[in-house]
Design a protein around this motif. Structure first.
Motif, PDB file in Angstrom:
ATOM      1  N   ILE A 105       0.098  -0.938   0.097  1.00  0.00           N
ATOM      2  CA  ILE A 105       0.339   0.262  -0.102  1.00  0.00           C
ATOM      3  C   ILE A 105       0.761   0.917   0.382  1.00  0.00           C
ATOM      4  O   ILE A 105       0.847   2.053  -0.627  1.00  0.00           O
ATOM      5  N   MET A 106       1.986   1.101   0.611  1.00  0.00           N
ATOM      6  CA  MET A 106       2.710   2.583   0.623  1.00  0.00           C
ATOM      7  C   MET A 106       3.338   2.530  -0.425  1.00  0.00           C
ATOM      8  O   MET A 106       4.146   3.698  -1.049  1.00  0.00           O
ATOM      9  N   ASP A 107       3.939   1.605  -1.207  1.00  0.00           N
ATOM     10  CA  ASP A 107       4.048   1.710  -2.847  1.00  0.00           C
ATOM     11  C   ASP A 107       3.160   2.461  -3.695  1.00  0.00           C
ATOM     12  O   ASP A 107       3.672   3.061  -4.236  1.00  0.00           O
ATOM     13  N   LEU A 108       1.735   2.066  -3.794  1.00  0.00           N
ATOM     14  CA  LEU A 108       1.030   2.294  -4.511  1.00  0.00           C
ATOM     15  C   LEU A 108       0.960   3.838  -4.023  1.00  0.00           C
ATOM     16  O   LEU A 108       0.826   4.671  -4.958  1.00  0.00           O
ATOM     17  N   ARG A 109       0.991   3.521  -2.742  1.00  0.00           N
ATOM     18  CA  ARG A 109       0.069   5.349  -2.048  1.00  0.00           C
ATOM     19  C   ARG A 109       1.670   6.258  -2.628  1.00  0.00           C
ATOM     20  O   ARG A 109       1.329   7.662  -3.405  1.00  0.00           O
ATOM     21  N   THR A 110       2.436   5.734  -3.131  1.00  0.00           N
ATOM     22  CA  THR A 110       3.980   6.606  -3.271  1.00  0.00           C
ATOM     23  C   THR A 110       3.695   7.061  -5.126  1.00  0.00           C
ATOM     24  O   THR A 110       3.677   7.789  -5.060  1.00  0.00           O
ATOM     25  N   ASP A 111       3.211   5.742  -5.257  1.00  0.00           N
ATOM     26  CA  ASP A 111       3.838   6.614  -6.938  1.00  0.00           C
ATOM     27  C   ASP A 111       2.362   7.197  -6.943  1.00  0.00           C
ATOM     28  O   ASP A 111       2.385   8.065  -8.095  1.00  0.00           O
ATOM     29  N   LEU A 112       1.136   6.992  -6.792  1.00  0.00           N
ATOM     30  CA  LEU A 112       0.224   7.863  -6.597  1.00  0.00           C
ATOM     31  C   LEU A 112       0.123   9.545  -6.451  1.00  0.00           C
ATOM     32  O   LEU A 112      -0.020  10.242  -7.405  1.00  0.00           O
ATOM     33  N   PHE A 113       1.133   9.489  -5.588  1.00  0.00           N
ATOM     34  CA  PHE A 113       1.110  11.166  -5.128  1.00  0.00           C
ATOM     35  C   PHE A 113       2.364  11.466  -5.598  1.00  0.00           C
ATOM     36  O   PHE A 113       2.093  12.435  -6.511  1.00  0.00           O
ATOM     37  N   VAL A 114       3.440  10.862  -6.096  1.00  0.00           N
ATOM     38  CA  VAL A 114       4.690  11.677  -7.163  1.00  0.00           C
ATOM     39  C   VAL A 114       3.785  11.762  -7.755  1.00  0.00           C
ATOM     40  O   VAL A 114       4.208  12.652  -9.011  1.00  0.00           O
ATOM     41  N   HIS A 115       3.419  10.638  -8.416  1.00  0.00           N
ATOM     42  CA  HIS A 115       2.272  11.729 -10.430  1.00  0.00           C
ATOM     43  C   HIS A 115       1.493  12.264  -9.538  1.00  0.00           C
ATOM     44  O   HIS A 115       1.518  13.093 -11.207  1.00  0.00           O
ATOM     45  N   LEU A 116       0.655  12.307  -8.747  1.00  0.00           N
ATOM     46  CA  LEU A 116      -0.073  14.005  -8.401  1.00  0.00           C
ATOM     47  C   LEU A 116       1.054  15.542  -8.680  1.00  0.00           C
ATOM     48  O   LEU A 116       0.491  16.223  -9.465  1.00  0.00           O
ATOM     49  N   GLN A 117       2.296  15.066  -8.167  1.00  0.00           N
ATOM     50  CA  GLN A 117       2.892  16.229  -8.396  1.00  0.00           C
ATOM     51  C   GLN A 117       3.746  16.537  -9.451  1.00  0.00           C
ATOM     52  O   GLN A 117       4.075  17.232  -9.560  1.00  0.00           O
ATOM     53  N   GLU A 118       3.646  15.569 -10.607  1.00  0.00           N
ATOM     54  CA  GLU A 118       4.336  16.119 -11.599  1.00  0.00           C
ATOM     55  C   GLU A 118       2.408  15.894 -13.338  1.00  0.00           C
ATOM     56  O   GLU A 118       3.604  17.096 -13.752  1.00  0.00           O
ATOM     57  N   LEU A 119       2.017  16.484 -12.415  1.00  0.00           N
ATOM     58  CA  LEU A 119       1.028  16.922 -13.543  1.00  0.00           C
ATOM     59  C   LEU A 119       0.447  17.892 -13.885  1.00  0.00           C
ATOM     60  O   LEU A 119       0.735  19.042 -12.135  1.00  0.00           O
ATOM     61  N   PRO A 120      -0.133  18.492 -14.652  1.00  0.00           N
ATOM     62  CA  PRO A 120       0.208  19.917 -14.949  1.00  0.00           C
ATOM     63  C   PRO A 120      -1.218  20.606 -14.013  1.00  0.00           C
ATOM     64  O   PRO A 120      -1.252  20.040 -13.347  1.00  0.00           O
ATOM     65  N   PHE A 121      -0.634  21.979 -14.255  1.00  0.00           N
ATOM     66  CA  PHE A 121      -1.933  23.070 -13.146  1.00  0.00           C
ATOM     67  C   PHE A 121      -3.778  22.209 -13.895  1.00  0.00           C
ATOM     68  O   PHE A 121      -4.201  22.429 -13.027  1.00  0.00           O
ATOM     69  N   SER A 122      -3.187  22.093 -15.280  1.00  0.00           N
ATOM     70  CA  SER A 122      -4.938  21.765 -15.522  1.00  0.00           C
ATOM     71  C   SER A 122      -5.936  20.747 -15.198  1.00  0.00           C
ATOM     72  O   SER A 122      -6.842  20.589 -15.235  1.00  0.00           O
ATOM     73  N   TYR A 123      -5.103  19.963 -15.020  1.00  0.00           N
ATOM     74  CA  TYR A 123      -5.674  18.118 -13.937  1.00  0.00           C
ATOM     75  C   TYR A 123      -6.264  18.650 -13.363  1.00  0.00           C
ATOM     76  O   TYR A 123      -7.136  18.754 -12.409  1.00  0.00           O
ATOM     77  N   TYR A 124      -5.289  19.262 -11.686  1.00  0.00           N
ATOM     78  CA  TYR A 124      -5.826  20.084 -10.743  1.00  0.00           C
ATOM     79  C   TYR A 124      -7.264  21.557 -10.786  1.00  0.00           C
ATOM     80  O   TYR A 124      -8.009  21.826 -10.111  1.00  0.00           O
ATOM     81  N   ASP A 125      -7.439  22.053 -11.659  1.00  0.00           N
ATOM     82  CA  ASP A 125      -8.139  22.973 -12.466  1.00  0.00           C
ATOM     83  C   ASP A 125      -9.409  22.677 -12.798  1.00  0.00           C
ATOM     84  O   ASP A 125     -10.737  23.094 -13.269  1.00  0.00           O
ATOM     85  N   ASP A 126      -9.424  20.747 -12.838  1.00  0.00           N
ATOM     86  CA  ASP A 126     -10.098  20.483 -13.464  1.00  0.00           C
ATOM     87  C   ASP A 126     -11.128  19.456 -12.658  1.00  0.00           C
ATOM     88  O   ASP A 126     -12.218  18.659 -13.364  1.00  0.00           O
ATOM     89  N   LYS A 127     -10.903  19.139 -11.572  1.00  0.00           N
ATOM     90  CA  LYS A 127     -11.390  18.113 -10.318  1.00  0.00           C
ATOM     91  C   LYS A 127     -11.274  18.572  -9.123  1.00  0.00           C
ATOM     92  O   LYS A 127      -9.950  19.588  -8.664  1.00  0.00           O
ATOM     93  N   PRO A 128     -12.006  18.511  -8.484  1.00  0.00           N
ATOM     94  CA  PRO A 128     -12.214  18.352  -7.503  1.00  0.00           C
ATOM     95  C   PRO A 128     -10.992  19.023  -5.466  1.00  0.00           C
ATOM     96  O   PRO A 128     -10.798  16.869  -6.762  1.00  0.00           O
ATOM     97  N   HIS A 129      -9.956  19.371  -5.174  1.00  0.00           N
ATOM     98  CA  HIS A 129      -9.189  18.790  -4.540  1.00  0.00           C
ATOM     99  C   HIS A 129     -10.020  17.307  -3.353  1.00  0.00           C
ATOM    100  O   HIS A 129      -8.840  16.557  -3.506  1.00  0.00           O
ATOM    101  N   GLY A 130     -11.174  17.387  -3.179  1.00  0.00           N
ATOM    102  CA  GLY A 130     -11.661  16.561  -2.268  1.00  0.00           C
ATOM    103  C   GLY A 130     -11.823  15.071  -3.461  1.00  0.00           C
ATOM    104  O   GLY A 130     -11.259  13.835  -2.461  1.00  0.00           O
ATOM    105  N   LYS A 131     -11.670  15.234  -4.208  1.00  0.00           N
ATOM    106  CA  LYS A 131     -11.621  13.869  -5.330  1.00  0.00           C
ATOM    107  C   LYS A 131     -10.403  13.162  -5.474  1.00  0.00           C
ATOM    108  O   LYS A 131      -9.830  12.352  -5.532  1.00  0.00           O
ATOM    109  N   ILE A 132      -9.505  14.648  -5.917  1.00  0.00           N
ATOM    110  CA  ILE A 132      -8.504  13.965  -5.587  1.00  0.00           C
ATOM    111  C   ILE A 132      -7.582  13.139  -4.466  1.00  0.00           C
ATOM    112  O   ILE A 132      -7.184  11.734  -4.329  1.00  0.00           O
ATOM    113  N   GLN A 133      -7.776  13.528  -3.355  1.00  0.00           N
ATOM    114  CA  GLN A 133      -7.870  13.164  -1.852  1.00  0.00           C
ATOM    115  C   GLN A 133      -8.121  11.947  -2.001  1.00  0.00           C
ATOM    116  O   GLN A 133      -7.560  11.206  -1.032  1.00  0.00           O
ATOM    117  N   VAL A 134      -9.432  11.840  -1.577  1.00  0.00           N
ATOM    118  CA  VAL A 134     -10.206  10.386  -1.672  1.00  0.00           C
ATOM    119  C   VAL A 134      -9.245   9.015  -2.294  1.00  0.00           C
ATOM    120  O   VAL A 134      -9.331   8.238  -1.856  1.00  0.00           O
TER     121      VAL A 134
END
Length: 604
Positions: A114-143
């Protein structure tokens, strides 16, 4: 932008996609050695537990042999019973110890995955452009990072190992049952087709139900996050009752869909229990009849042992049914997790990108066009060129494209066409990290992290000493208010800096940008929350800071940019006017002149 709302459901893939499990297997693979060892000891445990009904059978037959058939003397019978009892105790202890080791191994292994999976997910989120966050509520990303990954815990910690072990157990049980009575074994197996039919019927509905539930849970989480972030506005406009109504609706949706999904999960348990009860009753009926008829193929001990194996036979079936439920639920969560991991990183290094050479500061835009949404142009053929160390102010009405220009310079978005050059180098040909490391950006929204003020300023340069941090704070006139706090630079501030005023937050962000010692400095409404007196003091420090640096200053307060080398007036994605303050003011019909005079008249 339609997705960027808490009550908009995300798209569903209705079919059960086993490919999600294959992708999950990629995370399990590094732990295959530990998993194989765990399965091995569990198979031993399973084999040992299979001996217990045989011990019980031998005890019953020993008693029968002593009391009715006179096969053993009383002493021999007692000795055999004691040996069987001791062997059973040793067997039970061995099984318990192995189970304890298994729980420890599988729990750690599951959490590591689970730690490996969550790490990959978090690292990828940090690489995504601003446009991804412009288009999705942050709560839906956090969940997805927290809830959905956590919901895989039981599957990874116990489900996989238990499933493999239970499959081996079934093989052992069937072999022992066949050894005792092949005909009774076939009777017991007659319930399996019924179970398979039920699984086949509920599979699709169960998967769809958990997909819908994940959507409603995501919506609820998004609204909670939005409500917490906007709590000041909520209380200011007395919106508590209306917000509670919305929350209750979303909460009810989450509860209703959860109950529907769980209903399908609970189908298999009663089915297995009923099949177990029916087959056991049939075995009892047939076995007792054979014993009463005096048949040599059935004895009380044999029937007791076989009944023991029946319960053991359906126990792993029940576990497998539970694992199947977890699997269906997991796939609905994995779809969302891997959907996020698969989100393309549109702003990334080009193939063969090199490190940005040390920046001197010449910036050029060549016919740059840009759109956030297809067909809606934000910048139209924007072209300009700065000299090294020059300061460029960008002014204009709200929504004209001012912030977009500096966002493109930092490569937060990709341009549609044209070129952006720094010292003659196209920024699309260099690595993003090497580019941004030489730039300092201070946004209008001054974000403060939970921690000390010292840590927040040092965020601009993690290698900076305390003395360098203090020097940066003094440059932007933040030092005096910081040392006036209870613990000075070691004062703990909350997330988003709720204990600080808006002006104080901006000063800390200013110090953070200064500490980074950037070659190009971008100030996007950086002084909007600072009072006039502080701004005058700050301007002195900024004048020193801006020397030898190329800077871009976006400001609505025109008094702060009068000394800029060049002022650009931007409107509708076009540079309408360019020039120094004096040259632009010399044109009484120009847009800048009108804007400046309107502010001057307002101040009067």
């Amino acid at each position: 932008m339609a997705r960027n709302k808490y009550d908009i459901d995300e798209d569903l893939e209705e079919k059960f996609d086993a490919g999600q499990l294959r992708r999950l297997a990629h995370y399990v693979k590094p732990y295959k050695g530990k998993m194989a060892f765990t399965v091995f000891i569990m198979v031993i445990s399973s084999a040992l537990s299979m001996l217990q009904p045989l011990f019980l059978k031998d005890v019953i037959e020993t008693i029968e042999g002593c009391l009715y058939k006179e096969m053993y003397t009383e002493g021999e019978a007692i000795r055999r019973i004691i040996i069987d009892s001791m062997l059973m105790v040793v067997d039970v202890l061995a099984v318990v110890l192995i189970l304890k080791a298994k729980i420890k191994l599988t729990t750690k292994m599951g959490q590591d995955i689970i730690m490996d999976l969550r790490t990959d997910l978090f690292v990828h989120l940090q690489e995504l452009p601003f446009s991804y966050y412009d288009d999705k509520p942050h709560g839906k990303i956090q969940v997805r990072v927290v809830n959905y990954v956590n919901n895989l815990s039981d599957l990874l910690s116990n489900g996989i190992v238990n499933t493999i072990t239970d499959m081996f157990s079934l093989v052992f049980i069937i072999l022992f049952m066949l050894y005792l009575s092949p005909s009774f074994t076939l009777v017991c197996l007659c319930g399996l087709p019924v179970l398979i039919a039920v699984v086949w019927i509920v599979k699709t509905r169960q998967h769809k139900a958990w997909q819908v539930q994940s959507n409603k849970q995501s919506n609820l989480n998004a609204y909670i996050a939005e409500s917490i972030n906007g709590i000041r506005v909520t209380q200011s406009f007395v919106r508590e009752n209306e917000n509670t109504e919305i929350f209750n609706r979303l909460n009810n949706d989450a509860r209703t869909t959860w109950m529907t999904a769980v209903k399908y999960n609970f189908v298999l348990g009663p089915v297995v229990e009923n099949i177990t009860s029916i087959t056991t009753a049939v075995i009892y009926l047939l076995g007792v009849n054979l014993i009463m008829d005096g048949s040599s193929v059935m004895t009380v001990g044999l029937l007791t042992a076989f009944i023991g194996y029946i319960s053991r036979f359906w126990a792993p079936i029940t576990t497998l049914a539970s694992f199947y439920n977890s699997l269906i639920t997991a796939v609905s969560y994995l779809e969302r997790i891997f959907e996020t991991i698969d989100e393309p990183v549109t702003v990334k290094d080009a193939p063969g990108a090199v490190d940005m050479p040390e920046i001197k500061g010449e910036v050029e835009f060549k016919n740059v066009n840009f759109s956030y949404d297809e067909g809606v142009r934000i910048l139209n053929n924007v072209s300009f060129k700065t000299g090294v160390g020059e300061s460029y102010a960008i002014v204009g009405p709200t929504g004209a494209g001012k912030s977009t220009i500096v966002n493109l310079l930092s490569r937060f978005y990709n341009i549609d066409s044209g070129q952006i050059l720094i010292d003659g180098t196209d920024i699309n040909t260099v690595t993003i990290k090497s580019l941004r490391k030489q730039m300092g950006v201070m946004m209008q929204d001054s974000f403060i992290f939970a921690g000390t003020i010292m840590d927040n300023i040092r965020y601009g340069n993690m290698e900076a000493s305390d003395e360098e941090v203090i020097r940066a704070a003094k440059t932007v006139c933040a030092h005096d208010f910081i040392v006036g706090l209870e613990d000075g630079y070691n004062t703990q501030v909350n997330e988003r800096g709720s204990r600080l005023s808006a002006g104080q937050r901006q000063l800390i962000s200013f110090a953070r940008a200064v500490l980074a010692d950037p070659k190009i400095l971008i100030l996007d409404e950086a002084t909007s929350s600072i009072d006039t007196e502080t701004e005058i003091l700050l301007q002195k420090g900024l004048n020193e800071l801006l020397k030898g640096r190329t800077s871009f200053i976006i400001a609505h307060r025109l008094s702060t940019i009068k000394n800029s080398t060049c002022i650009m007036y931007v409107d509708n994605g076009n540079i309408v006017e360019m020039g120094s303050h004096e040259s632009l003011m010399a044109n009484p019909y120009g847009q800048y002149h009108k804007l400046y005079m309107s502010q001057y008249a307002f101040l009067k």
